[in-house]
Motif scaffolding. Structure first.
Motif, PDB file in Angstrom:
ATOM      1  N   LEU A  34       0.834  -1.203   0.000  1.00  0.00           N
ATOM      2  CA  LEU A  34       0.000   0.000   0.000  1.00  0.00           C
ATOM      3  C   LEU A  34       0.870   1.256   0.000  1.00  0.00           C
ATOM      4  CD1 LEU A  34      -2.786  -1.000   2.556  1.00  0.00           C
ATOM      5  CD2 LEU A  34      -3.022  -0.784   0.069  1.00  0.00           C
ATOM      6  N   GLY A  35       1.962   1.211   0.748  1.00  0.00           N
ATOM      7  CA  GLY A  35       2.862   2.344   0.825  1.00  0.00           C
ATOM      8  C   GLY A  35       3.605   2.643  -0.469  1.00  0.00           C
ATOM      9  N   ARG A  36       3.629   1.671  -1.375  1.00  0.00           N
ATOM     10  CA  ARG A  36       4.300   1.861  -2.670  1.00  0.00           C
ATOM     11  C   ARG A  36       3.340   2.256  -3.792  1.00  0.00           C
ATOM     12  NH1 ARG A  36       7.362  -2.492  -0.541  1.00  0.00           N
ATOM     13  NH2 ARG A  36       6.115  -4.059  -1.599  1.00  0.00           N
ATOM     14  N   LEU A  37       2.065   2.403  -3.480  1.00  0.00           N
ATOM     15  CA  LEU A  37       1.113   2.804  -4.516  1.00  0.00           C
ATOM     16  C   LEU A  37       1.405   4.226  -4.965  1.00  0.00           C
ATOM     17  CD1 LEU A  37      -2.297   1.443  -3.158  1.00  0.00           C
ATOM     18  CD2 LEU A  37      -0.819   0.440  -4.918  1.00  0.00           C
ATOM     19  N   PRO A  38       1.194   4.516  -6.248  1.00  0.00           N
ATOM     20  CA  PRO A  38       1.423   5.888  -6.728  1.00  0.00           C
ATOM     21  C   PRO A  38       0.417   6.845  -6.102  1.00  0.00           C
ATOM     22  CG  PRO A  38       0.398   4.555  -8.443  1.00  0.00           C
ATOM     23  CD  PRO A  38       0.728   3.621  -7.309  1.00  0.00           C
TER      24      PRO A  38
ATOM     25  N   LEU B 158      -5.109   5.780   4.404  1.00  0.00           N
ATOM     26  CA  LEU B 158      -4.307   6.238   3.274  1.00  0.00           C
ATOM     27  C   LEU B 158      -4.659   7.681   2.952  1.00  0.00           C
ATOM     28  CD1 LEU B 158      -4.764   3.233   0.793  1.00  0.00           C
ATOM     29  CD2 LEU B 158      -3.108   3.462   2.654  1.00  0.00           C
ATOM     30  N   GLU B 159      -3.675   8.400   2.485  1.00  0.00           N
ATOM     31  CA  GLU B 159      -3.889   9.715   1.872  1.00  0.00           C
ATOM     32  C   GLU B 159      -3.567   9.490   0.394  1.00  0.00           C
ATOM     33  OE1 GLU B 159      -5.063  12.367   3.413  1.00  0.00           O
ATOM     34  OE2 GLU B 159      -5.037  11.427   5.384  1.00  0.00           O
ATOM     35  N   THR B 160      -4.581   9.650  -0.464  1.00  0.00           N
ATOM     36  CA  THR B 160      -4.392   9.291  -1.869  1.00  0.00           C
ATOM     37  C   THR B 160      -5.028  10.310  -2.802  1.00  0.00           C
ATOM     38  OG1 THR B 160      -4.607   7.500  -3.474  1.00  0.00           O
ATOM     39  CG2 THR B 160      -6.463   7.817  -1.969  1.00  0.00           C
ATOM     40  N   ARG B 161      -4.453  10.391  -3.985  1.00  0.00           N
ATOM     41  CA  ARG B 161      -5.042  11.169  -5.060  1.00  0.00           C
ATOM     42  C   ARG B 161      -5.560  10.239  -6.162  1.00  0.00           C
ATOM     43  NH1 ARG B 161      -0.974  14.392  -3.210  1.00  0.00           N
ATOM     44  NH2 ARG B 161       0.599  13.946  -4.754  1.00  0.00           N
TER      45      ARG B 161
ATOM     46  N   VAL C 280      -9.679   3.232  -9.206  1.00  0.00           N
ATOM     47  CA  VAL C 280      -8.274   2.918  -9.456  1.00  0.00           C
ATOM     48  C   VAL C 280      -7.654   2.329  -8.193  1.00  0.00           C
ATOM     49  CG1 VAL C 280      -6.018   3.890 -10.049  1.00  0.00           C
ATOM     50  CG2 VAL C 280      -8.070   4.657 -11.267  1.00  0.00           C
ATOM     51  N   LEU C 281      -7.943   2.930  -7.044  1.00  0.00           N
ATOM     52  CA  LEU C 281      -7.450   2.396  -5.776  1.00  0.00           C
ATOM     53  C   LEU C 281      -7.959   0.973  -5.575  1.00  0.00           C
ATOM     54  CD1 LEU C 281      -5.954   2.663  -3.097  1.00  0.00           C
ATOM     55  CD2 LEU C 281      -7.980   3.854  -2.181  1.00  0.00           C
ATOM     56  N   LEU C 282      -9.237   0.733  -5.846  1.00  0.00           N
ATOM     57  CA  LEU C 282      -9.794  -0.611  -5.696  1.00  0.00           C
ATOM     58  C   LEU C 282      -9.084  -1.604  -6.620  1.00  0.00           C
ATOM     59  CD1 LEU C 282     -11.935  -2.384  -4.305  1.00  0.00           C
ATOM     60  CD2 LEU C 282     -13.466  -1.839  -6.223  1.00  0.00           C
TER      61      LEU C 282
ATOM     62  N   LEU D 114      -5.928  -2.519  -5.016  1.00  0.00           N
ATOM     63  CA  LEU D 114      -6.162  -3.427  -3.883  1.00  0.00           C
ATOM     64  C   LEU D 114      -6.340  -4.859  -4.381  1.00  0.00           C
ATOM     65  CD1 LEU D 114      -8.577  -1.340  -1.606  1.00  0.00           C
ATOM     66  CD2 LEU D 114      -6.074  -1.478  -1.531  1.00  0.00           C
ATOM     67  N   HIS D 115      -7.101  -5.025  -5.451  1.00  0.00           N
ATOM     68  CA  HIS D 115      -7.293  -6.373  -6.015  1.00  0.00           C
ATOM     69  C   HIS D 115      -5.975  -6.946  -6.534  1.00  0.00           C
ATOM     70  CE1 HIS D 115     -11.869  -5.668  -6.708  1.00  0.00           C
ATOM     71  NE2 HIS D 115     -11.589  -5.933  -5.456  1.00  0.00           N
ATOM     72  N   ALA D 116      -5.137  -6.101  -7.130  1.00  0.00           N
ATOM     73  CA  ALA D 116      -3.833  -6.563  -7.622  1.00  0.00           C
ATOM     74  C   ALA D 116      -2.936  -7.002  -6.464  1.00  0.00           C
ATOM     75  CB  ALA D 116      -3.157  -5.465  -8.441  1.00  0.00           C
ATOM     76  N   ILE D 117      -2.977  -6.276  -5.351  1.00  0.00           N
ATOM     77  CA  ILE D 117      -2.184  -6.662  -4.174  1.00  0.00           C
ATOM     78  C   ILE D 117      -2.679  -8.000  -3.634  1.00  0.00           C
ATOM     79  CG2 ILE D 117      -1.626  -6.058  -1.774  1.00  0.00           C
ATOM     80  CD1 ILE D 117      -1.687  -3.071  -2.714  1.00  0.00           C
TER      81      ILE D 117
END
Length: 179
Positions: A45-49, A84-87, A92-94, A97-100
């Motif tokens: 999760l910490g490596r997500l763009p 998470l703090e995300t843009r 896209v986030l979901l 998550l499925h890929a992880i």
């Protein structure tokens, strides 16, 4: 004030330039080395763009919940929550998550079956959606002590959008004996 989805399925209007959205992700595992998987998933999760892990709770153990209810004969889950703090857009986030989950050996054979890793997008800012591909907030989060308890530990003022304060929801579960 709640934002309704205005673009494609699962996506709210993009946040203002440079303004991240707070997303709540629940993590659970009941197969394999659960603790190692949770730690690795948090690192993923910490490596997500366009995303930072703001906080994660110490994992708790819980009884497996199946379509028929709690199952003490199934392997127990290790659960936690990450803020998470995300843009990234919620869809896209979901997808990430499925890929992880897939990376950690998740197989989707049986609804609510045993799994190496389960990642649920519990909340995305104050967005509410009943789109089939992305329901926000997560429809069963308010019924799950293993989501509410770790979430409350890292965010005492947390609210489940459109449902209520996490502290109140957890208190209601505890008084009812469910979750």
């Amino acid at each position: 004030m709640s934002r309704r989805l205005a673009q494609g399925p699962g996506d709210p209007p993009p946040p203002a330039a440079g303004t991240p959205v707070r997303a709540v992700v629940a993590l659970g595992a009941n197969l394999g080395d659960r603790a190692k998987t949770i730690v690795a998933a948090l690192a993923n999760l910490g490596r997500l763009p366009l995303t930072d892990v703001a906080a994660s709770a110490e994992p708790i153990e819980s009884v497996a919940v199946t379509l028929d209810g709690p199952d003490t004969s199934a392997p127990a889950y290790l659960n936690t929550v990450a803020l998470l703090e995300t843009r990234l857009a919620p869809s896209v986030l979901l997808a990430y998550l499925h890929a992880i989950e897939l990376h950690h050996g998740r197989e989707r054979r049986e609804r609510w079956g045993d799994r190496t890793l389960d990642l649920d997008l519990v909340a995305y800012g104050d967005v509410r959606s009943d789109a089939p591909e992305l329901t926000l907030p997560h429809p069963r989060a308010a019924e799950r002590h293993f989501v509410l308890e770790p979430w409350l530990r890292i965010d005492p003022d947390a609210e489940l959008p459109g449902v209520g304060r996490v502290a109140d929801l957890l208190a209601a579960l505890r008084s009812g004996g469910d979750g």
